[in-house]
Design an enzyme around this catalytic site. Structure first.
Site, PDB file in Angstrom:
ATOM      1  N   GLY A  38     -71.291 -12.818 -32.116  1.00 21.50           N
ATOM      2  CA  GLY A  38     -70.569 -13.485 -31.033  1.00 21.50           C
ATOM      3  C   GLY A  38     -70.519 -12.642 -29.780  1.00 21.50           C
ATOM      4  N   GLY A  39     -70.910 -11.371 -29.903  1.00 23.77           N
ATOM      5  CA  GLY A  39     -71.040 -10.495 -28.740  1.00 23.77           C
ATOM      6  C   GLY A  39     -69.724 -10.148 -28.076  1.00 23.77           C
TER       7      GLY A  39
ATOM      8  CE  LYS B   2     -60.061 -16.385 -20.861  1.00 19.36           C
ATOM      9  NZ  LYS B   2     -61.057 -15.417 -20.448  1.00 19.36           N
TER      10      LYS B   2
ATOM     11  N   GLY C 261     -59.439  -8.217 -14.507  1.00 20.04           N
ATOM     12  CA  GLY C 261     -58.229  -7.464 -14.168  1.00 20.04           C
ATOM     13  C   GLY C 261     -57.016  -8.363 -14.053  1.00 20.04           C
TER      14      GLY C 261
ATOM     15  CG  ASP D 121     -73.178 -10.579 -19.357  1.00 23.66           C
ATOM     16  OD1 ASP D 121     -73.250 -11.747 -18.907  1.00 23.66           O
ATOM     17  OD2 ASP D 121     -72.108 -10.058 -19.720  1.00 23.66           O
TER      18      ASP D 121
ATOM     19  CB  ALA E 289     -69.771 -16.893 -22.383  1.00 23.57           C
TER      20      ALA E 289
ATOM     21  CG  HIS F 177     -51.598 -43.492 -12.856  1.00 23.48           C
ATOM     22  ND1 HIS F 177     -51.338 -42.551 -11.877  1.00 23.48           N
ATOM     23  CD2 HIS F 177     -50.416 -44.082 -13.154  1.00 23.48           C
ATOM     24  CE1 HIS F 177     -50.037 -42.590 -11.587  1.00 23.48           C
ATOM     25  NE2 HIS F 177     -49.458 -43.515 -12.347  1.00 23.48           N
TER      26      HIS F 177
HETATM   27  C1  LIG Z   1     -62.292  -9.305 -21.065  1.00 32.51           C
HETATM   28  C2  LIG Z   1     -63.440 -10.252 -20.808  1.00 32.51           C
HETATM   29  C3  LIG Z   1     -63.184 -11.595 -20.628  1.00 32.51           C
HETATM   30  C4  LIG Z   1     -64.227 -12.475 -20.408  1.00 32.51           C
HETATM   31  N1  LIG Z   1     -63.931 -13.789 -20.237  1.00 32.51           N
HETATM   32  C5  LIG Z   1     -64.921 -14.663 -20.023  1.00 32.51           C
HETATM   33  C6  LIG Z   1     -64.637 -16.041 -19.894  1.00 32.51           C
HETATM   34  O1  LIG Z   1     -63.485 -16.461 -19.979  1.00 32.51           O
HETATM   35  N2  LIG Z   1     -65.661 -16.895 -19.690  1.00 32.51           N
HETATM   36  C7  LIG Z   1     -66.966 -16.450 -19.588  1.00 32.51           C
HETATM   37  O2  LIG Z   1     -67.856 -17.264 -19.393  1.00 32.51           O
HETATM   38  N3  LIG Z   1     -67.268 -15.144 -19.699  1.00 32.51           N
HETATM   39  C8  LIG Z   1     -66.283 -14.242 -19.927  1.00 32.51           C
HETATM   40  N4  LIG Z   1     -66.587 -12.921 -20.086  1.00 32.51           N
HETATM   41  C9  LIG Z   1     -68.000 -12.504 -19.967  1.00 32.51           C
HETATM   42  C10 LIG Z   1     -68.800 -12.807 -21.252  1.00 32.51           C
HETATM   43  O3  LIG Z   1     -68.193 -12.150 -22.333  1.00 32.51           O
HETATM   44  C11 LIG Z   1     -70.236 -12.351 -21.097  1.00 32.51           C
HETATM   45  O4  LIG Z   1     -70.790 -12.917 -19.930  1.00 32.51           O
HETATM   46  C12 LIG Z   1     -71.080 -12.782 -22.278  1.00 32.51           C
HETATM   47  O5  LIG Z   1     -70.576 -12.239 -23.482  1.00 32.51           O
HETATM   48  C13 LIG Z   1     -72.533 -12.336 -22.096  1.00 32.51           C
HETATM   49  O6  LIG Z   1     -73.277 -12.756 -23.197  1.00 32.51           O
HETATM   50  P1  LIG Z   1     -74.596 -11.991 -23.653  1.00 32.51           P
HETATM   51  O7  LIG Z   1     -75.086 -12.717 -24.862  1.00 32.51           O
HETATM   52  O8  LIG Z   1     -75.504 -11.816 -22.507  1.00 32.51           O
HETATM   53  O9  LIG Z   1     -74.141 -10.502 -24.053  1.00 32.51           O
HETATM   54  P2  LIG Z   1     -72.975  -9.966 -24.995  1.00 32.51           P
HETATM   55  O10 LIG Z   1     -71.973 -10.982 -25.305  1.00 32.51           O
HETATM   56  O11 LIG Z   1     -72.502  -8.703 -24.349  1.00 32.51           O
HETATM   57  O12 LIG Z   1     -73.727  -9.625 -26.352  1.00 32.51           O
HETATM   58  C14 LIG Z   1     -74.652  -8.592 -26.459  1.00 32.51           C
HETATM   59  C15 LIG Z   1     -74.765  -8.191 -27.913  1.00 32.51           C
HETATM   60  O13 LIG Z   1     -75.871  -7.301 -28.038  1.00 32.51           O
HETATM   61  C16 LIG Z   1     -75.584  -6.337 -29.022  1.00 32.51           C
HETATM   62  N5  LIG Z   1     -76.455  -5.198 -28.811  1.00 32.51           N
HETATM   63  C17 LIG Z   1     -76.575  -4.449 -27.686  1.00 32.51           C
HETATM   64  N6  LIG Z   1     -77.520  -3.492 -27.870  1.00 32.51           N
HETATM   65  C18 LIG Z   1     -77.990  -3.656 -29.125  1.00 32.51           C
HETATM   66  C19 LIG Z   1     -78.974  -2.975 -29.900  1.00 32.51           C
HETATM   67  N7  LIG Z   1     -79.690  -1.961 -29.415  1.00 32.51           N
HETATM   68  N8  LIG Z   1     -79.177  -3.396 -31.165  1.00 32.51           N
HETATM   69  C20 LIG Z   1     -78.484  -4.424 -31.685  1.00 32.51           C
HETATM   70  N9  LIG Z   1     -77.554  -5.108 -30.993  1.00 32.51           N
HETATM   71  C21 LIG Z   1     -77.309  -4.732 -29.729  1.00 32.51           C
HETATM   72  C22 LIG Z   1     -74.101  -6.056 -28.805  1.00 32.51           C
HETATM   73  O14 LIG Z   1     -73.527  -5.538 -30.000  1.00 32.51           O
HETATM   74  C23 LIG Z   1     -73.550  -7.432 -28.437  1.00 32.51           C
HETATM   75  O15 LIG Z   1     -73.034  -8.114 -29.548  1.00 32.51           O
HETATM   76  C24 LIG Z   1     -65.568 -12.006 -20.338  1.00 32.51           C
HETATM   77  C25 LIG Z   1     -65.836 -10.645 -20.537  1.00 32.51           C
HETATM   78  C26 LIG Z   1     -64.797  -9.778 -20.766  1.00 32.51           C
HETATM   79  C27 LIG Z   1     -65.116  -8.322 -20.993  1.00 32.51           C
END
Ligand SMILES: Cc1cc2nc3c(=O)[nH]c(=O)nc-3n(C[C@H](O)[C@H](O)[C@H](O)COP(=O)(O)OP(=O)(O)OC[C@H]3O[C@@H](n4cnc5c(N)ncnc54)[C@H](O)[C@@H]3O)c2cc1C
Length: 461
Positions: free
Chosen positions: A39-40, A51, A186, A314, A322, A446
């Site tokens: 789920g990252g 949330k 923040g 990201d 996300a 409404h």
């Molecule tokens: C506090 C907070 C609140 C947020 N709230 C929101 C929100 O409300 N709405 C929203 O849209 N976004 C929100 N975000 C942003 C959102 O979490 C990210 O944009 C999203 O998770 C990005 O998805 P991704 O799949 O690109 O990367 P990520 O979710 O960062 O996942 C990357 C994954 O890669 C794995 N990984 C990295 N390197 C390696 C490796 N070498 N080998 C194996 N695995 C690896 C990591 O373990 C991780 O699980 C929030 C972020 C934070 C920090």
């Protein structure tokens, strides 16, 4: 021993796991590798835990401050922070199991461990369970996400100088919390702790909270948060910190000159942004090109410069959200399968889950004017809406921006109750190239808050 796949995905965040599932649906044999954060960031330390805490803390705040008017009198309310945290963890646990179930149901091999690219067709995984595993693949998709930006003079220590990850799991409510950075993260995490009793002081280098958002909304957000007990040091840089007996002394320097001053607090949340994360994965060794900020460069098919290696989420330029990662996940895989969908980057919603919420899509008034467009703007206040009164949500407004000549929608900006839900209709309207008149002539139930959006659209002159 090596195993062969059609697609190897590195990262099981909203980019990686969604791509893996879509690829499996399209008949590919897929492996998805993650260090253990299924789920990252989103599920383990971002969207979902934040949330959960925002919801709990808002209920606590409302019970303490907002129910007398409804004729609901509560005499003694107390906070059980441990239970609040357990609820958050339960939600994360449930959703984690959901993704694991999706992997299983889709016959995706989930490999837990740290991935290292050897070539476009080979990834070595340092697994906890089975030591080193080598995976061979026809294509490789990188979705390794991002990490919080650390300030060189205020390094995270996990105790007093916190990233968002630690700020989601405090065991005690800090009496005084300094938040560096008035962006979405923040202000959301500041809100969580302010609602349960922390004095929250925000330090922001620019002149506005939520830099980049509609200027009128930024002003109102700051005013509203002040009413909720926040204090702000705008145009200020947090330069350094010293910690003594568990108390942090933060040195604040006015951006435009003047005397520096000390801020005494218990914890500091550094929320100054996030940066792409690919450290140690082997990008340099295989020659994947990144831009000057460390984002992996891709073309419209999300191909990197190395044949067979793709990247999304990201890790590549664009809003770090996300749903943006998920949209790219579906498109990159469908393009691998010779389908031609695309992500509409002009219709990426952005939401800030403070109270009331902020949500926007498309161009702001400022951006539209700066790009030389002739615009018309319609605005409607929530206080004109009966349902808003019924549900204590009369703060704020909706602003609809349309092209002056064609009436085509260019942007919608909401500051008010349930903005995160209301924005969905605006996103669809933008996707379908609707006009303000289309929105205004669409019947809305409404009494609902969605009528505010309809009326704002009807006010586009
Ligand atoms: C506090 C907070 C609140 C947020 N709230 C929101 C929100 O409300 N709405 C929203 O849209 N976004 C929100 N975000 C942003 C959102 O979490 C990210 O944009 C999203 O998770 C990005 O998805 P991704 O799949 O690109 O990367 P990520 O979710 O960062 O996942 C990357 C994954 O890669 C794995 N990984 C990295 N390197 C390696 C490796 N070498 N080998 C194996 N695995 C690896 C990591 O373990 C991780 O699980 C929030 C972020 C934070 C920090």
């Amino acid at each position: 021993m090596s195993e062969r796949y059609d697609l190897i995905v590195v990262g099981a965040g909203p980019g990686g796991y969604v791509a893996a599932v879509r690829a499996a649906q399209l008949g590919m044999r897929v492996a998805c590798i993650d260090k253990g954060w299924v789920g990252g960031t989103c599920l383990q330390a971002g969207c979902i835990p934040s949330k959960a805490l925002l919801e709990s803390s808002q209920r606590f705040h409302e019970i303490q401050n907002g129910l007398d008017d409804h004729g609901i009198v509560t005499d003694s309310v107390r906070l059980d922070l441990a239970a609040m945290m357990q609820r958050k963890e339960r939600i994360v646990g449930t959703m984690t199991k959901g993704i694991q179930g999706l992997f299983k149901g889709s016959k995706i091999d989930y490999v837990e461990g740290t991935a290292r690219i050897v070539s476009a067709s080979q990834v070595d995984v340092d697994t906890v369970a089975d030591g080193l595993r080598t995976l061979q693949g026809q294509r490789l998709l990188l979705a390794t996400g991002s990490i919080p930006v650390e300030l060189p003079d205020l390094p995270f220590d996990g105790q007093h100088i916190l990233s968002s990850t630690e700020a989601l799991s405090l065991e005690q409510v800090p009496e005084r919390l300094a938040v560096i950075g008035a962006g979405a993260i923040g202000l959301e995490l500041g809100s969580v702790w302010a609602r349960v009793g922390a004095q929250v002081q925000v330090i922001e280098f620019t002149d506005n909270v939520l830099p980049g958002m509609d200027a009128e909304i930024c002003t109102q957000v700051q005013r509203q948060l002040k009413r909720q007990g926040f204090t702000f040091d705008m145009a200020t840089r947090a330069a350094s910190a010293s910690i003594e007996d568990g108390i942090v002394n933060l040195t604040l320097v006015p951006r435009d000159g003047g005397d520096e001053r000390q801020l005494v607090c218990d914890r500091v949340l550094v929320a100054v942004g996030r940066q792409p994360f690919a450290a140690g994965i082997g990008l340099d060794e295989v020659g994947v090109v990144c831009d000057e900020r460390g984002f992996v460069s891709v073309d419209e098919d999300y191909r990197t410069n190395v044949e067979g290696i793709y990247a999304i989420g990201d890790l590549i330029p664009g809003p770090m959200l996300a749903h943006k990662a998920e949209a790219e996940a579906v498109v990159v895989v469908e393009r691998m399968a010779d389908m031609r969908p695309s992500v509409n980057y002009a219709a990426v919603p952005g939401v800030v889950y403070i109270h009331p919420e902020v949500a926007s899509v498309g161009l702001s008034e400022e951006d539209a004017l700066a790009s030389g467009q002739q615009i018309t703007v319609g605005k409607m206040l929530f206080r004109a809406n009966a349902r808003a009164h019924a549900m204590d949500g009369i703060e704020g407004f909706i602003k609809v921006i349309a092209d002056a000549q064609s009436d085509r929608l260019l942007g919608v900006h909401i500051f008010g109750a349930q903005a995160s839900h209301l924005i969905g209709e605006a996103v669809l309207a933008l996707e379908m190239s609707a006009s303000a008149e289309d929105l205004a002539r669409t019947m809305h139930a409404h009494p609902t808050l969605s009528e505010v959006l309809r009326e704002a659209a009807a006010h586009v002159a």
